[in-house]
Enzyme design. Structure first.
Site, PDB file in Angstrom:
ATOM      1  CB  SER A   1     -14.193 -10.628  14.433  1.00  0.00           C
ATOM      2  OG  SER A   1     -13.261 -11.297  13.612  1.00  0.00           O
TER       3      SER A   1
ATOM      4  CB  VAL B   1      -0.979   0.011   1.202  1.00  0.00           C
ATOM      5  CG1 VAL B   1      -1.958  -1.132   1.097  1.00  0.00           C
ATOM      6  CG2 VAL B   1      -0.211  -0.048   2.522  1.00  0.00           C
TER       7      VAL B   1
ATOM      8  CB  THR C   1       8.764   1.097   2.167  1.00  0.00           C
ATOM      9  OG1 THR C   1       8.486   0.020   3.066  1.00  0.00           O
ATOM     10  CG2 THR C   1      10.258   1.357   2.135  1.00  0.00           C
TER      11      THR C   1
ATOM     12  CE  LYS D   1     -12.674  -8.027  10.729  1.00  0.00           C
ATOM     13  NZ  LYS D   1     -13.301  -8.331  12.034  1.00  0.00           N
TER      14      LYS D   1
END
Length: 794
Positions: free
Chosen positions: A698, A377, A380, A741
């Site tokens: 969950s 994503v 770095t 999610k």
């Protein structure tokens, strides 16, 4: 005579020589290399030149057995001519000769008288010259007697210090009454240069020769006494077997006595100059000066010399007084961040806020940010963009897999090969005391018997302590308060609480399909086209083609796999160009499928939920959000519960809570079951992908839904995924990772999501437009979940 495998011929000279042999008017002349033979001295000589060997043979055939030994002026000349030989030499008697197989001979010659050589009578086959004896101008005066006694005393002290001179020589010298004989014995025993020896041989004034010998012997005695003093001084520092080290110590001490500094002095001066230029803090400067003084006293051959030298090098390579000036232009910084990264508004806003604070308070400590998110994503690369926006230098260290505390703090100097830790090395590489320092993979540090590196990071990442960070190797305070620390992690669970408490966490969630499309068009595709040596005139990928790559060939939170697929397309076009086809390729849906091959990502939600007892859940892993399936099945048995799929303890407890809730509320849930059903049937709950460990609470609502579906025979809707923790009373409790999610459900093609009512505030973090595409149901009771998730009437 045989000695080993070498045969030699030894010629002994019969009969003793005359006590006072008469010197002929002409004698053969044997030139000597770097040797002067004095009267009264016995000298072994090696003769190898054919001309000289023939001369020796001729001498041995003559009854007198005499020849003249004269030093050559240039030892490099093999067969010197008469004008290349000194004019004064020594008549000698050949006492013994040994002939060896290689054609050379060894002779033992005894010096008899000094002579002046010349003129030469012949040069072939060897030199023959007229000789005239040289007589000393000697009178037995008081001065001569005094000089002789003084020379004998100095020479006697020398014998005591020189191991190779026998003690008997001291007795023999003491018994020599003739000053001339004494001068020759001493001259032949003292270490002298060739010019000094020749000078003594040519000196006819006995007093002058004794005086000169006294000067030379006194000089040699001083060197011997100095050597003895050096030996005494260094004996305590020398270990057994360090003979070479001892000799070098002697050489160093001799140079110091002579005032010769050598290269070591220049090295010390260079280090002092570098220390002045580095301008370190006072405590560091004092420590460096102390080590410099210590280095000055150490011999360069000492092992400790290298240790101190390396330590000073590390101190002087750190940028103690170097800082870069922040670029406080907020508009430019925002433009740089927008240019390098798409979206991630929270991160950009936080950096702009830091710049604003720095503009109002320049001495404000740097923040410690931790970017948490799935791989790919841009965590770095974000560090490099931040450094560019701030105008600071950038350094990166990776602590993933680090298990040794010394990797962070460095090794103590007592260890062989010790060096500073990664923090100090990063500061050195950055070349400034206020860089942007990225600590990559901080969630993957381990610990073992060598220490806990995460504990070492506590001081590094604590703004209240890192102003005086001490590396074990340097053992000096290093100010890290001006460093902007950026950490990256995939999950927070593996980061120790004390370390996590010191960092400001910023979450980077995965990207939607629309965001990936923009990222691919603005960043990934141009980069891959350039990497393949192409231009946009040779390759164009349509939006439909990009969407095909995203949906059919990748399923990830980030864009790493997407970039690889675009790289594969670019390389295929590069091959076409290299083969001669330079026409532009427009890659739409069909072209992309032709290049990348069969579809790799297939939605299996409908197939997996086609039978009752299977529900779709949502989870968060280190790779981002994921969907998971929970399968429930009942069978005749004894009421036993079986849970499989490599579940953790928390997840097993959720399964037990789900079964207990269903058993207790079976009638209210519309399950038409016999009273003894649960005691006569076994229940099996399974979560596929059994090789992957799973844990967390969950999945509670997903397990209840799958169990009710299996007991009632009602199918679970294929377009609905759910998440939430349950209680025994049927309440649905909040969970974490709402955004991840929901994104996982969207990537899997699921448009209905059931979330706990208490997680409603998390919907604000969803990307713009995503909430409009999803049907989100907020539930605070299990009954509400079942009403939405199950098909058919209750």
């Amino acid at each position: 005579m045989a000695e080993g495998d070498i045969e030699v011929e030894i010629t002994e000279i019969e009969g003793p020589p005359e006590a006072e042999p008469e010197i002929p008017s002409e004698l053969p002349v044997l030139p000597l290399k770097e040797t002067v033979v004095f009267p009264e001295a016995v000298a072994p000589l090696a003769v190898g030149e054919p001309r000289s060997v023939r001369l020796i043979d001729e001498v041995l055939n003559h009854p007198a057995r005499m020849l003249v030994l004269v030093a050559a002026r240039d030892p490099e000349i093999t067969e010197p001519a008469p004008d290349q030989i000194h004019e004064v030499g020594t008549v000698a008697l050949v006492q013994r000769m040994v002939r060896v197989p290689d054609g050379t001979v060894r002779i033992l010659a005894q010096g008899v008288r000094r002579v002046r050589v010349g003129p030469y009578r012949q040069t072939e086959p060897f030199l023959v010259a007229a000789v005239a004896e040289i007589v000393d101008h000697a009178e037995r005066t008081t001065e001569v007697e005094a000089l002789a006694r003084n020379l004998g005393g100095v020479f006697g002290r020398m014998i005591e210090l020189v191991p190779h001179l026998p003690d008997e020589l001291q007795v023999a010298v003491a018994n020599i009454e003739d000053p001339t004989t004494l001068s020759w014995v001493v001259a032949s025993s003292v270490r002298l240069t060739l010019p000094e020896r020749q000078e003594l041989l040519e000196e006819t004034d006995l007093a002058a020769r004794l005086r000169r010998l006294t000067v030379l012997c006194t000089r040699e005695l001083e060197l011997l006494e100095l050597g003895a003093k050096i030996q005494s001084d260094v004996q305590t520092d020398m270990e057994k077997g360090q003979r070479e080290f001892f000799l070098r110590q002697q050489l160093k001490a001799i140079r110091e006595e002579l005032g010769e500094g050598g290269e070591g002095a220049q090295e010390i001066e260079d280090l002092r100059t570098r220390l002045l230029e580095a301008d370190p803090p006072e405590e560091v400067r004092v420590a460096a000066e102390r080590e410099l003084a210590r280095l000055e006293r150490l011999p360069s051959e000492s092992a400790e010399h290298g240790v101190v030298r390396n330590y000073l090098d590390w101190i002087l390579t750190l940028p103690w007084s170097v800082t870069t000036e922040d670029d406080l232009d907020l508009t430019r910084a925002r433009a740089v961040l927008d240019e390098d990264h798409y979206d991630i508004e929270k991160v950009k806003d936080r950096i702009i806020e830091q710049l604003a604070v720095a503009s109002l308070k320049p001495d404000a400590p740097g923040p410690i940010l931790c970017f948490v998110g799935p791989p790919g994503v841009g965590k770095t690369s974000l560090g490099q963009s931040i450094a560019r926006a701030l105008g600071r230098r950038f350094a990166r260290i990776s602590v993933g897999g680090v298990r040794d505390e010394s990797e962070i703090r460095g090794h103590r100097r007592t260890y062989v090969g010790a060096m500073p830790g990664t923090i100090v090395r990063a500061i050195r590489d950055a070349g400034a005391m206020n860089p942007v320092l990225m600590v990559d993979e901080i969630d993957k540090m381990g610990s073992d018997v060598r220490g806990d590196p995460s504990s070492a990071m506590l001081e590094v990442l604590d703004p209240a302590q890192n102003g005086t960070f001490r590396d074990h190797y340097l053992d000096l305070p290093l100010d890290l308060s001006r460093v902007l620390f950026l950490c990256t992690a995939n999950v927070l669970e593996t980061i120790p609480g004390a370390l996590l408490d010191r960092m400001e966490v910023i979450r980077l969630s995965g990207y939607t399909e629309e965001e990936k499309l923009h990222i691919a068009k603005r960043y990934l595709l141009p980069r891959q086209i350039a990497a393949a040596g192409l231009t946009t005139k040779l390759l164009r990928v349509t939006d439909a083609g990009l969407r095909t790559v995203i949906s059919e060939y990748t399923r990830e939170a980030g864009v790493r796999q997407l970039e690889r697929r675009l790289g594969a397309i670019s390389r295929r076009v590069a091959r076409r160009v290299a083969e001669g086809d330079r026409s532009r390729l427009t890659a739409g849906r069909d072209v992309v499928r032709d290049i990348l091959g069969p579809e790799r990502i297939v939605s299996e939600v409908k197939r997996r939920t086609s039978a009752p007892g299977v529900a779709t859940g949502l989870a968060v892993t280190g790779a981002g959000g994921e969907i998971l399936f929970v399968e429930a099945m009942t069978m005749p048995g004894s009421g036993r519960l079986t849970v499989t799929g490599q579940l953790g303890d928390v997840m097993k407890e959720s399964a037990q809570a789900a079964v207990s809730f269903v058993r207790a509320r079976a009638g209210a849930l519309g399950l038409d079951l016999a009273d003894d059903y649960f005691s006569t049937h076994d229940i099996h709950l399974h979560v596929p992908a059994g090789a992957v460990p799973k844990d967390g609470p969950s999945a509670g609502v997903t397990m209840v839904t799958a169990l009710v579906s299996a007991l009632s025979g009602r199918h679970v809707r294929a377009d609905v995924a759910m998440t939430g923790e349950i209680t025994l009373t049927g309440q649905v409790l909040p969970i974490g990772g709402v955004k991840e999610k929901v994104l996982a459900a969207h990537r899997a093609g699921i448009r209905g999501v059931i979330l706990p009512k208490l997680n409603e505030s998390g919907l604000a973090d969803l990307p713009p437009g995503l909430a409009d595409q999803m049907r989100v149901t907020l539930a605070d009771r299990v009954e509400q979940v079942l009403a939405v998730a199950l098909e058919g009437p209750a």
